[in-house]
Design a protein around this motif. Structure first.
Motif, PDB file in Angstrom:
ATOM      1  N   UNK A 131       0.763  -1.256  -0.124  1.00  0.00           N
ATOM      2  CA  UNK A 131       0.204  -0.042  -0.100  1.00  0.00           C
ATOM      3  C   UNK A 131       0.873   1.251   0.184  1.00  0.00           C
ATOM      4  N   UNK A 132       1.888   1.387   1.068  1.00  0.00           N
ATOM      5  CA  UNK A 132       2.555   2.225   0.903  1.00  0.00           C
ATOM      6  C   UNK A 132       3.620   2.666  -0.247  1.00  0.00           C
ATOM      7  N   UNK A 133       3.862   1.410  -0.842  1.00  0.00           N
ATOM      8  CA  UNK A 133       4.889   1.541  -2.149  1.00  0.00           C
ATOM      9  C   UNK A 133       3.780   2.048  -3.533  1.00  0.00           C
ATOM     10  N   UNK A 134       2.465   1.618  -3.344  1.00  0.00           N
ATOM     11  CA  UNK A 134       1.674   2.015  -4.517  1.00  0.00           C
ATOM     12  C   UNK A 134       1.407   3.760  -4.218  1.00  0.00           C
ATOM     13  N   UNK A 199     -10.408   7.397  -6.650  1.00  0.00           N
ATOM     14  CA  UNK A 199     -10.463   6.596  -8.048  1.00  0.00           C
ATOM     15  C   UNK A 199      -9.467   5.558  -8.359  1.00  0.00           C
ATOM     16  N   UNK A 200      -8.649   5.486  -7.258  1.00  0.00           N
ATOM     17  CA  UNK A 200      -7.460   4.537  -7.683  1.00  0.00           C
ATOM     18  C   UNK A 200      -8.076   3.104  -7.562  1.00  0.00           C
ATOM     19  N   UNK A 201      -7.583   2.350  -8.677  1.00  0.00           N
ATOM     20  CA  UNK A 201      -7.993   0.852  -8.849  1.00  0.00           C
ATOM     21  C   UNK A 201      -7.638   0.014  -7.643  1.00  0.00           C
ATOM     22  N   UNK A 202      -6.466   0.378  -6.941  1.00  0.00           N
ATOM     23  CA  UNK A 202      -6.165  -0.561  -5.969  1.00  0.00           C
ATOM     24  C   UNK A 202      -6.914  -0.475  -4.779  1.00  0.00           C
ATOM     25  N   UNK A 203      -7.618   0.681  -4.626  1.00  0.00           N
ATOM     26  CA  UNK A 203      -8.793   0.810  -3.489  1.00  0.00           C
ATOM     27  C   UNK A 203      -9.922  -0.305  -3.609  1.00  0.00           C
ATOM     28  N   UNK A 259      -7.916  -9.158 -14.537  1.00  0.00           N
ATOM     29  CA  UNK A 259      -7.052  -8.466 -13.551  1.00  0.00           C
ATOM     30  C   UNK A 259      -6.873  -6.910 -14.199  1.00  0.00           C
ATOM     31  N   UNK A 260      -6.709  -6.921 -15.439  1.00  0.00           N
ATOM     32  CA  UNK A 260      -6.463  -5.695 -16.043  1.00  0.00           C
ATOM     33  C   UNK A 260      -7.431  -4.663 -15.611  1.00  0.00           C
ATOM     34  N   UNK A 261      -8.656  -5.080 -15.082  1.00  0.00           N
ATOM     35  CA  UNK A 261      -9.800  -3.943 -14.729  1.00  0.00           C
ATOM     36  C   UNK A 261      -9.293  -3.222 -13.633  1.00  0.00           C
ATOM     37  N   UNK A 262      -8.125  -3.856 -12.812  1.00  0.00           N
ATOM     38  CA  UNK A 262      -7.664  -3.070 -11.792  1.00  0.00           C
ATOM     39  C   UNK A 262      -6.256  -2.255 -11.930  1.00  0.00           C
ATOM     40  N   UNK A 263      -5.820  -2.359 -13.261  1.00  0.00           N
ATOM     41  CA  UNK A 263      -4.722  -1.657 -13.726  1.00  0.00           C
ATOM     42  C   UNK A 263      -4.911  -0.194 -14.046  1.00  0.00           C
ATOM     43  N   UNK A 264      -3.762   0.465 -13.975  1.00  0.00           N
ATOM     44  CA  UNK A 264      -4.029   1.947 -14.385  1.00  0.00           C
ATOM     45  C   UNK A 264      -3.485   1.884 -15.974  1.00  0.00           C
ATOM     46  N   UNK A 265      -2.628   0.964 -16.390  1.00  0.00           N
ATOM     47  CA  UNK A 265      -2.340   0.864 -17.868  1.00  0.00           C
ATOM     48  C   UNK A 265      -1.414   2.231 -18.159  1.00  0.00           C
ATOM     49  N   UNK A 266      -0.529   2.565 -17.243  1.00  0.00           N
ATOM     50  CA  UNK A 266       0.508   3.489 -17.750  1.00  0.00           C
ATOM     51  C   UNK A 266       1.707   2.815 -18.466  1.00  0.00           C
TER      52      UNK A 266
END
Length: 272
Positions: A131-134, A199-203, A259-266
């Motif tokens: 979480x901290x790294x994200x 709005x972050x997917x990781x949430x 899983x890509x539904x939770x990705x930022x795709x940067x």
């Protein structure tokens, strides 16, 4: 090799070193810092507000391309493969015997094998540090790191190989009597909701992880100490799970979507 960059971190100025080329290639922030005048003084980048442990984890990922290996170096690829194979075999046996009198016996074996795998993963990929790294990846505009964290969390914490007939082995339950390298779940959730944009997917990953294993969670702490915004979102999600169960859906949809539904795709996504 490229030039080496000196980075001082935290109020005490703990020092780290990293190669400039991959640092600048992966991070817009470090690219600007190394080649501009923003925070680089006398060849050193100063990050007094950041956590040294998080920057150390970031440099480990930059150098190795891996999130594993820093916190549990004894968990080699071979050892992890054996744990995964043992859990997969037990899951297959449980699915085969799920309608027999031996059901409970095989569920016990699967639970033991899966728990051994889970604890090895939790030690290797501590969720609080991820979480901290994200949050750091968001701050430093690090390309590819946020999606790598999502992949690691879903693989290590999501129990994707769980048999349909088995109850989830709850991360929040497993860590209840564990040492400090597994963070308190309430502290972890509140930390995530404080650090990560709405709005972050990781949430969504953390929310679904919590809701997937909601049944063993009880006690007033969860009602009184969790962040209100998280509690409201969890309530809605659990009601959605309950509705699915009434309609005969026996698995949670979040484990089945790409899983890509939770990705930022940067960076280009290999899982689309």
């Amino acid at each position: 090799y490229s030039a080496i960059v000196k980075i001082t971190v935290g109020p005490e100025g703990k020092t780290y070193h990293a190669y400039e080329e991959p640092l600048c290639r992966k991070s817009d922030f470090f690219n600007a810092a190394c080649r501009g005048a923003s925070r680089k003084i006398n060849g050193t980048i100063h990050l007094p507000e950041q956590d040294p442990a998080v920057v150390n984890y970031f440099i480990h990922w930059i150098c190795t391309g891996q999130l594993r290996g820093l916190y549990n170096p004894s968990l080699t690829a071979t050892a992890l493969s054996k744990l995964k194979q043992a859990a997969a075999t037990a899951a297959k046996d449980l699915s085969y015997y799920s309608h027999s009198k031996a059901d409970s016996q095989y569920e016990k074996i699967w639970t033991e094998k899966q728990t051994a795998l889970n604890l090895a993963n939790y030690r290797d990929l501590p969720l609080q540090q991820l979480v901290n790294l994200y949050a750091f990846a968001d701050f430093a505009h690090v390309k590819g790191l946020k999606d790598a964290i999502v992949d690691a969390v879903v693989d290590a914490y999501g129990n994707p190989g769980r048999p349909r007939t088995a109850k989830p082995i709850c991360f929040w339950d497993v860590i209840a009597d564990r040492p400090d390298w597994l963070a308190d779940p309430i502290k972890l959730i509140n930390s995530a909701w404080e650090q990560l944009p709405a709005d972050t997917p990781f949430r969504r990953v953390i929310l679904n992880l919590y809701c997937d294993a909601f049944s063993p969670i009880s006690g007033t702490r969860y009602a009184t100490e969790l962040c209100p915004a998280f509690s409201a979102a969890a309530f809605d999600r659990i009601n959605e799970f309950a509705k699915n169960a009434r309609q005969g859906v026996t698995t949670f949809p979040w484990l089945e979507v790409p899983i890509c539904k939770y990705h930022c795709h940067d960076v280009p996504c290999s899982k689309q």
